[in-house]
Design an enzyme around this catalytic site. Sequence first.
Site, PDB file in Angstrom:
ATOM      1  N   VAL A  55       0.831  -1.208   0.000  1.00  0.00           N
ATOM      2  CA  VAL A  55       0.000   0.000   0.000  1.00  0.00           C
ATOM      3  C   VAL A  55       0.863   1.253   0.000  1.00  0.00           C
ATOM      4  CG1 VAL A  55      -1.626   1.322   1.402  1.00  0.00           C
ATOM      5  CG2 VAL A  55      -1.976  -1.125   1.075  1.00  0.00           C
ATOM      6  N   CYS A  56       2.008   1.173   0.674  1.00  0.00           N
ATOM      7  CA  CYS A  56       2.923   2.321   0.730  1.00  0.00           C
ATOM      8  C   CYS A  56       3.340   2.752  -0.672  1.00  0.00           C
ATOM      9  CB  CYS A  56       4.153   1.962   1.543  1.00  0.00           C
ATOM     10  SG  CYS A  56       3.794   1.285   3.173  1.00  0.00           S
ATOM     11  N   SER A  57       3.672   1.762  -1.513  1.00  0.00           N
ATOM     12  CA  SER A  57       4.156   2.045  -2.864  1.00  0.00           C
ATOM     13  C   SER A  57       3.016   2.389  -3.814  1.00  0.00           C
ATOM     14  CB  SER A  57       4.890   0.812  -3.439  1.00  0.00           C
ATOM     15  OG  SER A  57       5.966   0.424  -2.627  1.00  0.00           O
TER      16      SER A  57
END
Lengths: 203, 203
Positions: B90-92
């Site tokens: 999700v971060c990327s």
Amino acid sequence: MAWVVAKRAAAASSSSAMKSVSAAAAIWMRSYAKVALGTDIVSAAPNVSLQKARTWDEGVSSKFSTTPLNHIFKDKKVVIFGLPGAYTGVCSNKHVPGYKENIDKFKAKGIDSVICVAVNDPYTLNAWAEKLQANNAIEFYGDFDGSFHKSLDLVTDLSSALLGTRSKRWSAYVVDGKVKALNVEEAPSDVKVSGADTILGQI
Amino acid sequence: MAWVVAKRAAAASSSSAMKSVSAAAAIWMRSYAKVALGTDIVSAAPNVSLQKARTWDEGVSSKFSTTPLNHIFKDKKVVIFGLPGAYTGVCSNKHVPGYKENIDKFKAKGIDSVICVAVNDPYTLNAWAEKLQANNAIEFYGDFDGSFHKSLDLVTDLSSALLGTRSKRWSAYVVDGKVKALNVEEAPSDVKVSGADTILGQI
């Protein structure tokens, strides 16, 4: 080369990475017993697993599986090398490329696996291996919590280089889990004894 | 999306990342006091510095310098968001891109800096920021030993996802060091409250 620069920078700094490294090296000399010629790595690091480098999505698909040391070493001839971290200088510029470029020589000597291990999570390690175009020749394994390197007394404090607890720079030739050759650098800036050329001569 | 998959995988696994996250979230609820609306971040994390994302060679050239919180927050309007780690799902795919795509809206509202922070070393964080092409819009800072997030009670144990102790997913609007808005996800798989859209409405 970058680590050489680091050494110079460190020489001028009282809180340098290299001074930490020297202190850690001294500690390591006093606790050498954990890994040495003849050590059975699987027994020396009981209940320790490594984490095969992969993308995050592959990690999810694998249910975040880990690899027991037994699976890596049993009945195999393995060359393994450890280094301070993904995206650092000598590791990227010299240590990994040396093993990558010599992969055919290792295979010709009957080596089943050439393995790179570092105190990194397996997703970071995978991205770095891809960037180095080394992930076809070399198997990369993360040791995200450092438990493998701690078990073997191969950790060092690199907080002064903004890295925290990491692996020393080292290499070993391991047959069916037993250490047949072991090379540990005194400073992580060095590739004096842990490079591909040295261990090729020890197989 | 990958974290959603992680959640599904975790539901079928007794040693899942998500269960660790739930446990950690429960612990966090009991120790909420460290950061809240009105908290002065600089005072709440005394003697803590962050590490500006950079290449290893830049790290060497800078003598591994760090950035005191005072330099980041004093007399500035800052939007800061934290996430579990470079090269995770999700971060990327969602969290960073949301802030990157809205950078002009943040600037139009008078925000001096949009900052992403994670428990990673600054070299890994730099490589990831470059890969996401986000390092021109967003400032990235590493918290390699987690001391910033620990000071604010914003850490969580993600060992089950092979990550170790990392940051929760969170965002804050900070004026001259004082927290004016704070959003902390219950699970790192979520971007329900910590995304760019939410905090844009809180400025």
